[in-house]
Design a protein around this motif. Structure first.
Motif, PDB file in Angstrom:
ATOM      1  N   ALA A 228       2.246 -16.205   0.993  1.00  0.00           N
ATOM      2  CA  ALA A 228       2.026 -16.747   2.336  1.00  0.00           C
ATOM      3  C   ALA A 228       0.668 -17.435   2.412  1.00  0.00           C
ATOM      4  CB  ALA A 228       2.097 -15.626   3.368  1.00  0.00           C
ATOM      5  N   GLN A 229       0.591 -18.482   3.197  1.00  0.00           N
ATOM      6  CA  GLN A 229      -0.662 -19.225   3.344  1.00  0.00           C
ATOM      7  C   GLN A 229      -1.756 -18.379   3.968  1.00  0.00           C
ATOM      8  OE1 GLN A 229      -0.002 -22.893   5.416  1.00  0.00           O
ATOM      9  NE2 GLN A 229       1.202 -23.774   3.752  1.00  0.00           N
ATOM     10  N   ASP A 230      -1.369 -17.447   4.829  1.00  0.00           N
ATOM     11  CA  ASP A 230      -2.363 -16.591   5.475  1.00  0.00           C
ATOM     12  C   ASP A 230      -2.451 -15.212   4.821  1.00  0.00           C
ATOM     13  OD1 ASP A 230       0.120 -15.774   6.317  1.00  0.00           O
ATOM     14  OD2 ASP A 230      -0.437 -15.533   8.413  1.00  0.00           O
ATOM     15  N   SER A 231      -2.135 -15.169   3.549  1.00  0.00           N
ATOM     16  CA  SER A 231      -2.180 -13.915   2.793  1.00  0.00           C
ATOM     17  C   SER A 231      -3.596 -13.346   2.752  1.00  0.00           C
ATOM     18  CB  SER A 231      -1.678 -14.179   1.367  1.00  0.00           C
ATOM     19  OG  SER A 231      -1.715 -13.003   0.608  1.00  0.00           O
ATOM     20  N   ASN A 232      -3.678 -12.041   2.570  1.00  0.00           N
ATOM     21  CA  ASN A 232      -4.980 -11.399   2.421  1.00  0.00           C
ATOM     22  C   ASN A 232      -4.820 -10.228   1.449  1.00  0.00           C
ATOM     23  OD1 ASN A 232      -4.454  -8.836   3.955  1.00  0.00           O
ATOM     24  ND2 ASN A 232      -4.083 -10.315   5.599  1.00  0.00           N
ATOM     25  N   PRO A 233      -5.889  -9.656   0.966  1.00  0.00           N
ATOM     26  CA  PRO A 233      -5.785  -8.599  -0.046  1.00  0.00           C
ATOM     27  C   PRO A 233      -4.967  -7.378   0.396  1.00  0.00           C
ATOM     28  CG  PRO A 233      -8.033  -9.424   0.034  1.00  0.00           C
ATOM     29  CD  PRO A 233      -7.298 -10.050   1.183  1.00  0.00           C
ATOM     30  N   VAL A 234      -5.070  -7.010   1.653  1.00  0.00           N
ATOM     31  CA  VAL A 234      -4.312  -5.846   2.140  1.00  0.00           C
ATOM     32  C   VAL A 234      -2.820  -6.164   2.148  1.00  0.00           C
ATOM     33  CG1 VAL A 234      -3.912  -4.326   4.117  1.00  0.00           C
ATOM     34  CG2 VAL A 234      -6.247  -4.938   3.472  1.00  0.00           C
ATOM     35  N   MET A 235      -2.469  -7.336   2.643  1.00  0.00           N
ATOM     36  CA  MET A 235      -1.069  -7.734   2.671  1.00  0.00           C
ATOM     37  C   MET A 235      -0.501  -7.812   1.256  1.00  0.00           C
ATOM     38  SD  MET A 235       0.551 -10.860   4.817  1.00  0.00           S
ATOM     39  CE  MET A 235       0.818 -12.205   3.692  1.00  0.00           C
ATOM     40  N   SER A 236      -1.270  -8.350   0.331  1.00  0.00           N
ATOM     41  CA  SER A 236      -0.820  -8.432  -1.057  1.00  0.00           C
ATOM     42  C   SER A 236      -0.613  -7.045  -1.656  1.00  0.00           C
ATOM     43  CB  SER A 236      -1.827  -9.213  -1.899  1.00  0.00           C
ATOM     44  OG  SER A 236      -1.883 -10.549  -1.483  1.00  0.00           O
ATOM     45  N   MET A 237      -1.527  -6.129  -1.367  1.00  0.00           N
ATOM     46  CA  MET A 237      -1.403  -4.773  -1.878  1.00  0.00           C
ATOM     47  C   MET A 237      -0.129  -4.106  -1.340  1.00  0.00           C
ATOM     48  SD  MET A 237      -3.849  -1.465  -1.272  1.00  0.00           S
ATOM     49  CE  MET A 237      -3.376  -1.435   0.442  1.00  0.00           C
ATOM     50  N   LEU A 238       0.148  -4.272  -0.050  1.00  0.00           N
ATOM     51  CA  LEU A 238       1.345  -3.681   0.538  1.00  0.00           C
ATOM     52  C   LEU A 238       2.613  -4.314  -0.027  1.00  0.00           C
ATOM     53  CD1 LEU A 238       0.174  -3.363   4.244  1.00  0.00           C
ATOM     54  CD2 LEU A 238       0.529  -1.504   2.598  1.00  0.00           C
ATOM     55  N   ALA A 239       2.596  -5.620  -0.227  1.00  0.00           N
ATOM     56  CA  ALA A 239       3.754  -6.302  -0.803  1.00  0.00           C
ATOM     57  C   ALA A 239       4.016  -5.809  -2.226  1.00  0.00           C
ATOM     58  CB  ALA A 239       3.534  -7.814  -0.792  1.00  0.00           C
ATOM     59  N   GLU A 240       2.972  -5.688  -3.020  1.00  0.00           N
ATOM     60  CA  GLU A 240       3.129  -5.206  -4.391  1.00  0.00           C
ATOM     61  C   GLU A 240       3.641  -3.769  -4.413  1.00  0.00           C
ATOM     62  OE1 GLU A 240      -0.649  -5.791  -6.270  1.00  0.00           O
ATOM     63  OE2 GLU A 240      -0.524  -7.962  -6.069  1.00  0.00           O
ATOM     64  N   GLU A 241       3.136  -2.943  -3.522  1.00  0.00           N
ATOM     65  CA  GLU A 241       3.583  -1.546  -3.445  1.00  0.00           C
ATOM     66  C   GLU A 241       5.054  -1.470  -3.043  1.00  0.00           C
ATOM     67  OE1 GLU A 241       3.292   2.698  -3.463  1.00  0.00           O
ATOM     68  OE2 GLU A 241       2.198   1.082  -4.458  1.00  0.00           O
ATOM     69  N   GLY A 242       5.464  -2.309  -2.112  1.00  0.00           N
ATOM     70  CA  GLY A 242       6.866  -2.342  -1.710  1.00  0.00           C
ATOM     71  C   GLY A 242       7.775  -2.756  -2.849  1.00  0.00           C
ATOM     72  N   ILE A 243       7.390  -3.797  -3.557  1.00  0.00           N
ATOM     73  CA  ILE A 243       8.191  -4.269  -4.693  1.00  0.00           C
ATOM     74  C   ILE A 243       8.267  -3.193  -5.773  1.00  0.00           C
ATOM     75  CG2 ILE A 243       8.268  -5.935  -6.595  1.00  0.00           C
ATOM     76  CD1 ILE A 243       7.000  -7.973  -4.554  1.00  0.00           C
ATOM     77  N   ARG A 244       7.145  -2.579  -6.075  1.00  0.00           N
ATOM     78  CA  ARG A 244       7.102  -1.535  -7.099  1.00  0.00           C
ATOM     79  C   ARG A 244       8.014  -0.353  -6.712  1.00  0.00           C
ATOM     80  NH1 ARG A 244       2.331  -1.970  -8.638  1.00  0.00           N
ATOM     81  NH2 ARG A 244       1.363  -1.353  -6.686  1.00  0.00           N
ATOM     82  N   SER A 245       7.924   0.074  -5.475  1.00  0.00           N
ATOM     83  CA  SER A 245       8.733   1.204  -5.014  1.00  0.00           C
ATOM     84  C   SER A 245      10.224   0.885  -5.060  1.00  0.00           C
ATOM     85  CB  SER A 245       8.340   1.587  -3.589  1.00  0.00           C
ATOM     86  OG  SER A 245       7.020   2.045  -3.548  1.00  0.00           O
ATOM     87  N   LEU A 246      10.573  -0.292  -4.600  1.00  0.00           N
ATOM     88  CA  LEU A 246      11.979  -0.678  -4.590  1.00  0.00           C
ATOM     89  C   LEU A 246      12.528  -0.879  -6.004  1.00  0.00           C
ATOM     90  CD1 LEU A 246      11.746  -3.010  -1.530  1.00  0.00           C
ATOM     91  CD2 LEU A 246      13.297  -1.054  -1.714  1.00  0.00           C
ATOM     92  N   ALA A 247      11.735  -1.486  -6.866  1.00  0.00           N
ATOM     93  CA  ALA A 247      12.188  -1.699  -8.247  1.00  0.00           C
ATOM     94  C   ALA A 247      12.423  -0.364  -8.954  1.00  0.00           C
ATOM     95  CB  ALA A 247      11.166  -2.533  -9.013  1.00  0.00           C
ATOM     96  N   MET A 248      11.635   0.633  -8.607  1.00  0.00           N
ATOM     97  CA  MET A 248      11.787   1.949  -9.224  1.00  0.00           C
ATOM     98  C   MET A 248      12.977   2.705  -8.631  1.00  0.00           C
ATOM     99  SD  MET A 248       9.141   5.134  -9.186  1.00  0.00           S
ATOM    100  CE  MET A 248       9.443   5.466  -7.457  1.00  0.00           C
ATOM    101  N   SER A 249      13.168   2.619  -7.325  1.00  0.00           N
ATOM    102  CA  SER A 249      14.143   3.480  -6.664  1.00  0.00           C
ATOM    103  C   SER A 249      15.546   2.902  -6.526  1.00  0.00           C
ATOM    104  CB  SER A 249      13.622   3.878  -5.287  1.00  0.00           C
ATOM    105  OG  SER A 249      13.453   2.736  -4.469  1.00  0.00           O
ATOM    106  N   LEU A 250      15.681   1.593  -6.430  1.00  0.00           N
ATOM    107  CA  LEU A 250      17.022   1.030  -6.239  1.00  0.00           C
ATOM    108  C   LEU A 250      17.997   1.392  -7.365  1.00  0.00           C
ATOM    109  CD1 LEU A 250      16.460  -2.482  -4.621  1.00  0.00           C
ATOM    110  CD2 LEU A 250      17.615  -0.494  -3.630  1.00  0.00           C
TER     111      LEU A 250
END
Length: 67
Positions: free
Chosen positions: A25-47
């Motif tokens: 996203a154009q208005d991305s920030n470090p916190v948003m990136s961290m949450l996005a990465e955590e979501g992807i990691r969790s879903l990739a592991m659990s799905l």
């Protein structure tokens, strides 16, 4: 727990797509990136676990957390 596995998988992949959008996203920030990465990691592991064991409440919890 009663959501059909095909719908669970589809919803999980959709959540991954939304998290990936957050990374670019154009208005991305470090916190948003961290949450996005955590979501992807969790879903990739659990799905895959949810797919193999739909009644595994722990896997469902991690999937919900990632979403």
């Amino acid at each position: 727990m009663t959501l059909p596995i095909s719908l669970s998988a589809t919803s999980g992949l959709n959540a991954i797509a939304h998290a990936a959008e957050g990374l670019y996203a154009q208005d991305s920030n470090p916190v948003m990136s961290m949450l996005a990465e955590e979501g992807i990691r969790s879903l990739a592991m659990s799905l895959p676990l949810v797919w193999d064991h739909p009644q595994d409440i722990g896997a469902r919890e991690v999937t919900q957390y990632g979403a």
